[in-house]
Design an enzyme around this catalytic site. Structure first.
Site, PDB file in Angstrom:
ATOM      1  N   CYS A   1       0.220  -5.399   2.271  1.00 19.91           N
ATOM      2  CA  CYS A   1      -0.744  -4.686   1.557  1.00 19.91           C
ATOM      3  C   CYS A   1      -1.950  -5.658   1.202  1.00 19.91           C
ATOM      4  O   CYS A   1      -2.118  -6.437   2.081  1.00 19.91           O
ATOM      5  CB  CYS A   1      -0.314  -4.015  -0.028  1.00 19.91           C
ATOM      6  SG  CYS A   1       0.414  -5.154  -0.951  1.00 19.91           S
ATOM      7  N   ALA A   2      -2.405  -5.563   0.188  1.00 24.24           N
ATOM      8  CA  ALA A   2      -3.589  -6.433  -0.125  1.00 24.24           C
ATOM      9  C   ALA A   2      -3.437  -7.985  -0.247  1.00 24.24           C
ATOM     10  O   ALA A   2      -4.297  -8.800   0.097  1.00 24.24           O
ATOM     11  CB  ALA A   2      -4.424  -6.086  -1.411  1.00 24.24           C
TER      12      ALA A   2
END
Length: 531
Positions: free
Chosen positions: A464-465
């Protein structure tokens, strides 16, 4: 919590970032537009008008974005058929459940509603069933991904063979979206009422409510479930839409000027004496994060660096400097927060409390600034000329005060309680913590794989981020010490088989190296377990 449920929630959090990651585009376009034309908001400049309207194209269609992003992100192989299904599903529900359609089903003439009847209709929330409905977008995205994962490999009889496999998914999604619309037709008024009253209870507390929201926001960060909380206050689920209304700037002020009652006063605007006030009010749920992310956490990083053992300070300094810069410039806080979240949870609780206080103070004094991504310097500069930015420079003054508070509190507690923050662990190997540089990603990837128990122990992996998100076959084979020796910010174990490796903003490059090493194996690179 059941491991499978936690794994699904973690994957949901990761997929939500696909939609959230688009919002900085809107912030940049609209921010530059307001810099060009801070008074006319596009009426005095064609360039400003183009930029502001282009940014609005994102913010005014968030429901669509969430539906498509979740369908794509949760599908087993990130296929376009899933994204198309998300689009079709959202379009179906929007057409069936928008305000005019529901009024038609019920034989209601909206133009003739007034008084108590008009208020009762508004309380059912059908006016929120539009392009910006993030919650419905999330529902549809999950549905479309589930349909794709279940039926994308389904074979039909020869005479229907053309519609087999992935072509079947949009068709089934459309049909199931009709079923979902039927369920929402009866359930939505209750869902909306519950969310509305929760949001109103927090909103009714004014600045105190904003502080409570921020405190809860930080506490939910480790689970990734803060996205659900944010959707109520930041997006247009129940009409608060703090980010959208703030970035809308001129449009929000125009709507406030045209307001005739409290119901038509945008967002958290205040209706009093026949006037709707939005300047100093809109942005309440964003502004107080700037002092923490730009000043508080970097000061905490300095305290952790100074409290590290002498022989570890160089390594810890690299970790803290990179995390502090990320937090200050972009508002990405995970590399710093995960450096102390689990090894010193009392510090994280203090951090959550201080964040709540910061947001409370900014809201109380009506100092407002907004963001499209997070509360870092970039977003502050972009929002400074927004007509809804109110005494935003005072957030910098507040930030300096909070930097002093964070430094003193962290420095004192680490020493007084002998907390094992980075560089203070008893095991010398655990003190070797530093973020990877651009030339070390392949080595980091190899070490992470080794720490996960080797290629044969990895069932699936994605990112993810800021985190690698993995599912392992045998949790006993996982060595957190080995993973941390790669110089990552931390390791999270949300369930027995779920392992998250907190890398920071460079996570994609580490993932790419891991993917290259796993490419020839049977490991799923996008988490093929069904949701």
């Amino acid at each position: 919590m059941n491991g499978k449920i936690m794994e699904s929630l973690q994957r949901l959090g990761k997929a939500l970032m696909g939609a959230v990651a688009v919002m900085p585009v809107a912030a940049i376009l609209m921010g530059i537009g307001y810099w060009f034309d801070p008074t006319g908001w596009g009426s005095n400049s064609v360039v400003a008008a183009v930029l502001i309207k282009s940014g609005a194209a994102v913010l005014d269609n968030l429901g669509w974005l969430f539906a498509i992003a979740l369908a794509f992100g949760l599908s087993r192989d990130n296929n376009g058929a899933a994204a198309l299904s998300g689009f079709i599903g959202f379009a179906t529900i929007k057409m069936l459940l928008n305000e005019k359609s529901v009024a038609g089903f019920q034989g209601i003439d909206l133009d003739k509603l007034d008084g108590a009847a008009k208020l009762d209709w508004a309380s059912q929330g059908w006016g929120a069933m539009g392009d910006k409905n993030v919650l419905v977008g999330i529902f549809v995205g999950i549905l479309a991904a589930w349909v794709y994962n279940r039926f994308s490999r389904t074979k039909l009889p020869p005479f229907l063979a053309f519609f087999s496999g992935r072509r079947l998914v949009p068709i089934l999604t459309s049909l199931l979206a009709i079923v979902m619309a039927g369920v929402l037709y009866f359930a939505w008024p209750f869902v909306y009422s519950a969310l509305f009253h929760f949001g109103q209870s927090i909103q009714g507390m004014g600045a105190l409510g904003a502080g409570i929201y921020a405190f809860a926001n930080r506490l939910l960060i480790p689970t990734g479930l803060h996205h659900a909380l944010n959707s109520i206050f930041w997006f247009d689920v129940i009409g608060i839409d703090d980010i959208g209304n703030f970035l809308g700037g001129g449009k929000t002020i125009a709507a406030a000027a045209a307001a005739t009652d409290a119901a038509s006063c945008p967002g958290v605007g205040v209706w009093a004496n026949g006037t709707c006030t939005v300047v100093g009010e809109i942005g309440r749920y964003q502004a107080g994060f700037f002092p923490v992310m730009m000043f508080g956490l970097p000061a905490a990083a300095l305290a952790m660096y100074l409290r590290a053992n002498t022989k570890s300070q160089k390594a810890v300094g690299s970790l803290m400097m990179a995390g502090a810069l990320a937090s200050f410039f972009t508002g990405v806080t995970e590399p710093l927060e995960f450096a102390f979240m689990f090894v010193a949870p009392v510090l994280y609780l203090v951090h959550a409390v201080l964040t709540g206080i910061s947001v409370f103070l900014a809201a109380m004094f009506h100092w407002t600034a907004g963001f499209g991504f997070s509360a870092g310097l970039v977003d502050m500069v972009l929002s400074a000329r927004n007509p809804l930015a109110n005494e935003w420079y005072m957030l910098l003054v507040q930030g300096l005060v909070f930097a002093a508070i964070y430094f003193v509190v962290f420095y004192f507690l680490i020493g007084a309680l002998n907390l094992k923050t980075p560089g203070r662990a008893d095991d010398a190997e655990e003190q070797n913590v530093q973020l990877a540089s651009d030339t070390e990603f392949s080595g980091v990837a190899a070490t992470v794989i080794e720490g996960l128990g080797g290629i044969e122990n990895i069932e699936s992996i994605d990112y993810c981020a800021t985190r690698l998100r993995t599912v392992v076959k045998d949790y006993v084979k996982v060595s957190e010490k080995t993973i941390k020796s790669a110089g990552v910010a931390g390791v999270i174990r949300p369930s027995q088989r779920s392992v998250q490796v907190v890398v920071g903003p460079q996570v994609q490059f580490v993932y790419d190296e891991v993917a290259d090493l796993l490419r020839a194996s049977e490991v799923s690179l996008n988490g093929e377990q069904e949701i």
